[in-house]
Design a protein around this motif. Structure first.
Motif, mmCIF file in Angstrom:
data_model
loop_
_atom_site.group_PDB
_atom_site.id
_atom_site.type_symbol
_atom_site.label_atom_id
_atom_site.label_comp_id
_atom_site.label_asym_id
_atom_site.label_seq_id
_atom_site.Cartn_x
_atom_site.Cartn_y
_atom_site.Cartn_z
ATOM 1 N N ILE A 42 0.835 -1.203 0.000
ATOM 2 C CA ILE A 42 0.000 0.000 0.000
ATOM 3 C C ILE A 42 0.868 1.251 0.000
ATOM 4 C CG2 ILE A 42 -1.919 -1.116 1.181
ATOM 5 C CD1 ILE A 42 -1.003 0.261 3.784
ATOM 6 N N GLY A 43 0.278 2.336 -0.441
ATOM 7 C CA GLY A 43 0.805 3.667 -0.196
ATOM 8 C C GLY A 43 -0.098 4.323 0.836
ATOM 9 N N VAL A 44 0.472 5.089 1.740
ATOM 10 C CA VAL A 44 -0.287 5.675 2.844
ATOM 11 C C VAL A 44 -0.308 7.190 2.680
ATOM 12 C CG1 VAL A 44 -0.513 5.879 5.342
ATOM 13 C CG2 VAL A 44 0.435 3.782 4.345
ATOM 14 N N GLY A 45 -1.505 7.751 2.477
ATOM 15 C CA GLY A 45 -1.645 9.190 2.359
ATOM 16 C C GLY A 45 -1.791 9.847 3.715
ATOM 17 N N ARG A 46 -1.798 11.170 3.702
ATOM 18 C CA ARG A 46 -1.897 11.922 4.955
ATOM 19 C C ARG A 46 -3.155 11.532 5.727
ATOM 20 N NH1 ARG A 46 -1.144 17.985 3.951
ATOM 21 N NH2 ARG A 46 0.995 17.257 3.713
ATOM 22 N N ALA A 47 -4.277 11.395 5.022
ATOM 23 C CA ALA A 47 -5.516 10.997 5.699
ATOM 24 C C ALA A 47 -5.405 9.591 6.265
ATOM 25 C CB ALA A 47 -6.694 11.091 4.731
ATOM 26 N N GLY A 48 -4.592 8.750 5.620
ATOM 27 C CA GLY A 48 -4.403 7.396 6.106
ATOM 28 C C GLY A 48 -3.639 7.327 7.407
ATOM 29 N N LEU A 49 -2.971 8.413 7.779
ATOM 30 C CA LEU A 49 -2.226 8.464 9.037
ATOM 31 C C LEU A 49 -3.023 9.126 10.153
ATOM 32 C CD1 LEU A 49 1.239 9.510 7.543
ATOM 33 C CD2 LEU A 49 0.600 7.241 8.381
ATOM 34 N N GLU A 50 -4.256 9.518 9.859
ATOM 35 C CA GLU A 50 -5.047 10.271 10.827
ATOM 36 C C GLU A 50 -6.141 9.443 11.487
ATOM 37 O OE1 GLU A 50 -6.403 13.586 8.557
ATOM 38 O OE2 GLU A 50 -4.461 14.613 8.598
ATOM 39 N N PHE A 51 -6.171 8.156 11.179
ATOM 40 C CA PHE A 51 -7.183 7.294 11.791
ATOM 41 C C PHE A 51 -6.508 6.035 12.299
ATOM 42 C CE2 PHE A 51 -10.173 3.739 11.570
ATOM 43 C CZ PHE A 51 -11.212 4.223 12.330
ATOM 44 N N GLU A 52 -6.932 5.584 13.471
ATOM 45 C CA GLU A 52 -6.409 4.348 14.041
ATOM 46 C C GLU A 52 -7.540 3.666 14.799
ATOM 47 O OE1 GLU A 52 -2.650 2.767 16.781
ATOM 48 O OE2 GLU A 52 -3.222 4.890 16.798
ATOM 49 N N GLY A 53 -7.620 2.366 14.669
ATOM 50 C CA GLY A 53 -8.648 1.633 15.387
ATOM 51 C C GLY A 53 -9.526 0.819 14.465
#
Length: 255
Positions: free
Chosen positions: A109-120
Motif C-alpha cells: 500500500i501507499g499511505v496518504g496523509r488521511a491514512g495516518l489520521e485514523f487508528e482503530g
C-alpha cells in the motif's frame, strides 16, 4: 548469446556440477562475464498486466522497480484477528485480508496523509466501482490550485485518484472519511505520500474488492514494529516532483 535466467536454470539442472561455473552471467564476445539482473517474475507480470475489460481499460503496471514484498501474495499471518478482517499496517505499508489457517492475502500500500489520521476499528459500509472523487474541504484549503476545481466531484477514469474501486469505512454510522482505493500513481506504493488514504495498485484493489463484503471489519494500525527498511522515493520520481533532498528531512517519510 544470452539465454533467459529461467531457461538457463532448467538446462543447468541437467548439466550437474558444470552449471555453477557460469550461473552468475553470460559470456560476452570479449570473454568477460556480464552480470545478469533478473527481471520481474512472469507470475507477477501477469498479475499486474492490462485489464482491457474494465469500464476504463487498465494498462499494465511497470513493476520493474517495485520490491517483491509489495506484490499481492499469500503469507503467514503473524497476528490473531479473525478470518475475513482487513488489517491495515500503515508503518510497514501492508494491507492484510486475514484468511483461514493462519494465512492472509497481503497487498502493498501507499499511505496518504488521511491514512495516518485514523487508528482503530471500522467497517466497510460502502463499495464503489469506478467511484467519483470529491476532495474534502481541508484538501481544498491545503491545495486549492489542484483540488478546488473538483469540489463538485471528479468523474471516474484513469486519472481519478481513487482508481477503479473504493471501499468506504464507517465507525458505526459515522463516515470516517477513510478510504481504501486504487491509485493513478503506482510509483507511490510502499511510500507515505501527501494525499489520499490507503492506496493499492489498481489491479490489487480490484482483487480486494471482489473478496470482501459490506460490513467487513477493518483494523487500522499505526505503530507496528518495522519489519523492513522503509522504501525511499525513487530518484526519477523525486526529480519529476522536484522534491528537495534535505539532510534534516527523511525522504522516505512523506512526499
Amino acid at each position: 548469446m544470452c539465454v533467459s535466467r529461467r531457461r538457463f536454470l532448467f538446462q543447468a539442472a541437467s548439466m550437474g556440477a558444470v552449471a555453477p561455473l557460469v550461473l552468475s552471467g553470460c559470456m560476452s564476445s570479449t570473454g568477460a562475464i556480464e552480470a545478469v539482473k533478473p527481471g520481474p517474475d512472469p507470475y507477477f507480470l501477469a498479475m499486474y498486466g492490462p485489464q482491457p475489460n474494465e469500464r476504463f481499460p487498465l494498462p499494465a503496471i511497470d513493476i520493474s522497480n517495485v520490491e517483491e514484498r509489495f506484490f499481492r501474495q499469500q503469507v503467514r499471518y503473524h497476528r490473531s484477528e479473525r478470518p475475513g478482517t482487513i488489517v491495515v499496517d500503515t508503518q510497514n505499508r501492508f494491507l492484510y485480508l486475514v484468511q483461514e489457517g493462519g494465512m492472509a492475502m497481503r497487498y502493498g500500500i501507499g499511505v496518504g496523509r488521511a491514512g495516518l489520521e485514523f487508528e482503530g476499528e471500522a467497517r466497510v459500509a460502502r463499495k464503489a466501482q469506478w467511484p467519483t472523487w470529491t476532495p474534502t474541504a481541508a484538501m481544498i484549503e491545503r491545495e486549492p490550485a489542484r483540488n478546488a476545481q473538483w469540489a463538485g466531484g471528479m468523474p471516474p477514469g484513469l486519472e481519478n485518484p481513487l482508481g477503479p474501486r473504493a471501499l468506504y469505512l464507517f465507525d458505526g454510522g459515522r463516515d470516517t472519511l477513510y478510504r481504501i482505493h486504487g491509485t493513478s500513481e503506482p510509483w507511490s506504493i510502499g511510500l507515505a505520500v501527501s494525499s489520499g488514504c490507503i492506496r493499492l495498485f489498481n489491479q490489487d484493489i480490484i482483487d480486494l474488492y471482489a473478496r470482501v463484503a459490506i460490513d467487513t471489519p477493518v483494523l487500522v494500525l499505526q505503530n507496528e514494529p518495522l519489519m523492513f527498511p522503509q522504501r525511499e522515493v525513487p530518484e526519477s520520481i523525486r526529480r519529476q516532483l522536484e522534491i528537495p533532498q534535505r539532510q534534516d528531512q527523511n525522504p522516505m517519510i512523506e512526499i
